[in-house]
Design an enzyme around this catalytic site. Structure first.
Site, mmCIF file in Angstrom:
data_model
loop_
_atom_site.group_PDB
_atom_site.id
_atom_site.type_symbol
_atom_site.label_atom_id
_atom_site.label_comp_id
_atom_site.label_asym_id
_atom_site.label_seq_id
_atom_site.Cartn_x
_atom_site.Cartn_y
_atom_site.Cartn_z
ATOM 1 N N TYR A 192 -2.551 -1.287 10.534
ATOM 2 C CA TYR A 192 -2.471 -1.496 9.081
ATOM 3 C C TYR A 192 -1.159 -0.926 8.538
ATOM 4 C CZ TYR A 192 -4.045 -1.226 4.145
ATOM 5 O OH TYR A 192 -4.166 -1.358 2.780
ATOM 6 N N SER A 194 0.873 -1.182 0.000
ATOM 7 C CA SER A 194 0.000 0.000 0.000
ATOM 8 C C SER A 194 0.904 1.224 0.000
ATOM 9 C CB SER A 194 -0.855 0.004 1.283
ATOM 10 O OG SER A 194 -1.465 1.263 1.468
HETATM 11 P P1 NAD Z 1 -11.167 -6.320 -0.414
HETATM 12 O O1 NAD Z 1 -11.752 -6.179 0.936
HETATM 13 O O2 NAD Z 1 -12.049 -6.269 -1.599
HETATM 14 O O3 NAD Z 1 -10.295 -7.644 -0.520
HETATM 15 C C1 NAD Z 1 -9.560 -8.160 0.544
HETATM 16 C C2 NAD Z 1 -9.481 -9.653 0.352
HETATM 17 O O4 NAD Z 1 -8.682 -10.233 1.400
HETATM 18 C C3 NAD Z 1 -10.864 -10.331 0.434
HETATM 19 O O5 NAD Z 1 -10.935 -11.343 -0.546
HETATM 20 C C4 NAD Z 1 -10.850 -10.945 1.820
HETATM 21 O O6 NAD Z 1 -11.696 -12.074 1.958
HETATM 22 C C5 NAD Z 1 -9.390 -11.355 1.899
HETATM 23 N N1 NAD Z 1 -8.989 -11.682 3.260
HETATM 24 C C6 NAD Z 1 -9.096 -10.929 4.387
HETATM 25 N N2 NAD Z 1 -8.654 -11.629 5.449
HETATM 26 C C7 NAD Z 1 -8.261 -12.847 4.979
HETATM 27 C C8 NAD Z 1 -7.711 -14.002 5.563
HETATM 28 N N3 NAD Z 1 -7.482 -14.062 6.890
HETATM 29 N N4 NAD Z 1 -7.418 -15.060 4.777
HETATM 30 C C9 NAD Z 1 -7.663 -15.036 3.438
HETATM 31 N N5 NAD Z 1 -8.184 -13.962 2.820
HETATM 32 C C10 NAD Z 1 -8.473 -12.882 3.589
HETATM 33 O O7 NAD Z 1 -10.072 -5.165 -0.496
HETATM 34 P P2 NAD Z 1 -8.980 -4.840 -1.605
HETATM 35 O O8 NAD Z 1 -8.929 -3.376 -1.709
HETATM 36 O O9 NAD Z 1 -9.178 -5.640 -2.820
HETATM 37 O O10 NAD Z 1 -7.644 -5.301 -0.849
HETATM 38 C C11 NAD Z 1 -6.689 -6.170 -1.445
HETATM 39 C C12 NAD Z 1 -5.294 -5.761 -0.977
HETATM 40 O O11 NAD Z 1 -4.989 -4.460 -1.493
HETATM 41 C C13 NAD Z 1 -5.153 -5.670 0.544
HETATM 42 O O12 NAD Z 1 -3.900 -6.186 0.935
HETATM 43 C C14 NAD Z 1 -5.209 -4.179 0.800
HETATM 44 O O13 NAD Z 1 -4.543 -3.800 1.976
HETATM 45 C C15 NAD Z 1 -4.496 -3.661 -0.445
HETATM 46 N N6 NAD Z 1 -4.750 -2.260 -0.737
HETATM 47 C C16 NAD Z 1 -5.991 -1.815 -1.089
HETATM 48 C C17 NAD Z 1 -6.174 -0.471 -1.356
HETATM 49 C C18 NAD Z 1 -7.509 0.089 -1.759
HETATM 50 O O14 NAD Z 1 -7.661 1.322 -1.783
HETATM 51 N N7 NAD Z 1 -8.510 -0.712 -2.088
HETATM 52 C C19 NAD Z 1 -5.101 0.408 -1.259
HETATM 53 C C20 NAD Z 1 -3.853 -0.073 -0.885
HETATM 54 C C21 NAD Z 1 -3.680 -1.408 -0.642
#
Ligand code: NAD
Length: 255
Positions: free
Chosen positions: A156, A143
């Site tokens: 986080y 991130s």
């Molecule tokens: P999201 O909530 O759509 O997806 C998160 C995924 O992680 C889901 O499939 C959830 O079921 C899974 N997950 C959570 N805990 C888990 C566990 N214990 N075991 C297995 N799976 C688990 O959110 P996203 O935005 O798609 O996030 C994906 C990644 O991107 C994350 O690491 C998040 O920190 C990172 N990220 C997202 C953003 C954003 O703005 N969306 C920005 C920076 C980083």
């Protein structure tokens, strides 16, 4: 196609960025294991979408904070597809709690999913790749907050800061095996993790205003970068993070 005959795992592949990555890697020719924790239906929808487009996919349940589940994820993938070339440590969650307010449970849960998961995901994937003997790619979805504070989301940020150093350290350690380790640092992307902010018009407008490109990103934009980093074209990239954030980390009021 960039990834013909490659085999990939995407943790948290049923939602948001992980879903888009699963579909994009398959579009580029990889067989993809879609890991999910709770939402089997969503994972099966991703598998069906991949298969309908002529690709190969496997759905595996597992909690990435459990080392036993991570080992099962790698083992099941290798039993099904014969090998592992690309590990995408994507699963993540947040508590939106500050340094003062976070409980022990908040801290342990976030570190367990967001840092312990990628650490042992990297370890198990690397052991399999070393056994195969022809390199591999490990991509950690970090991130902007691996390097940029987010007040009110302290565990986080600590976890993402840890991923930053995992990527750098493991990249150096695994380089002699031809395994590259790369971080991808998204800014604000339109996924369920941000649904409350994006559903509130004032918060969404303030967020868009803070982003030099004027909008949040799409999961598919992150997925395109991941597919490229997973390909032979990115063979000389390791131990560093690629930010994909519309410029938000460099935003300036222009004093
Ligand atoms: P999201 O909530 O759509 O997806 C998160 C995924 O992680 C889901 O499939 C959830 O079921 C899974 N997950 C959570 N805990 C888990 C566990 N214990 N075991 C297995 N799976 C688990 O959110 P996203 O935005 O798609 O996030 C994906 C990644 O991107 C994350 O690491 C998040 O920190 C990172 N990220 C997202 C953003 C954003 O703005 N969306 C920005 C920076 C980083």
């Amino acid at each position: 196609m960039l990834l013909e005959n490659k085999v990939a795992i995407v943790t948290g592949g049923d939602s948001g960025i992980g879903r888009a990555i699963s579909i994009e890697l398959a579009k580029e020719g990889a067989a993809v294991t879609v890991n999910f924790r709770h939402n089997e239906q969503a994972a099966n929808e991703v598998r069906q979408q991949i298969e309908q487009a002529g690709g190969k996919a496997l759905v595996v349940q597992g909690d990435v904070s459990s080392v036993a589940d991570l080992q099962k994820l790698v083992d099941h993938t290798v039993e099904t597809f014969g090998r592992l070339d690309i590990m995408v440590n994507n699963a993540g969650m947040e508590t939106r709690t500050s340094t003062i307010d976070s409980t022990e449970q908040d801290f342990d849960t976030v570190i367990g999913v967001n840092l312990k998961g990628p650490f042992f995901g990297t370890q198990f994937a690397a052991k399999q790749m070393i056994k195969q003997g022809d390199g591999g790619r490990i991509i950690n979805i970090s991130s902007v907050h691996e390097d940029w504070p987010m007040p009110g989301n302290s565990p986080y940020c600590c976890a993402k800061g840890g991923i930053r150093m995992l990527t750098r350290n493991a990249g150096v350690e695994l380089a002699p095996h031809g395994i590259t380790v790369v971080g991808v640092g998204p800014g604000a992307i339109d996924t369920p993790i941000n649904k409350e902010t994006l559903a509130a018009p004032e918060k969404a407008a303030a967020l868009n205003h803070a982003i030099p490109l004027g909008r949040v990103g799409e999961p598919e934009e992150v997925a395109g970068l991941v597919a490229w980093l997973a390909s032979a074209k990115a063979a000389y990239i390791t131990s560093s993070t690629y930010f994909i954030d519309g410029g938000i980390m460099q935003g300036s009021v222009g004093l």
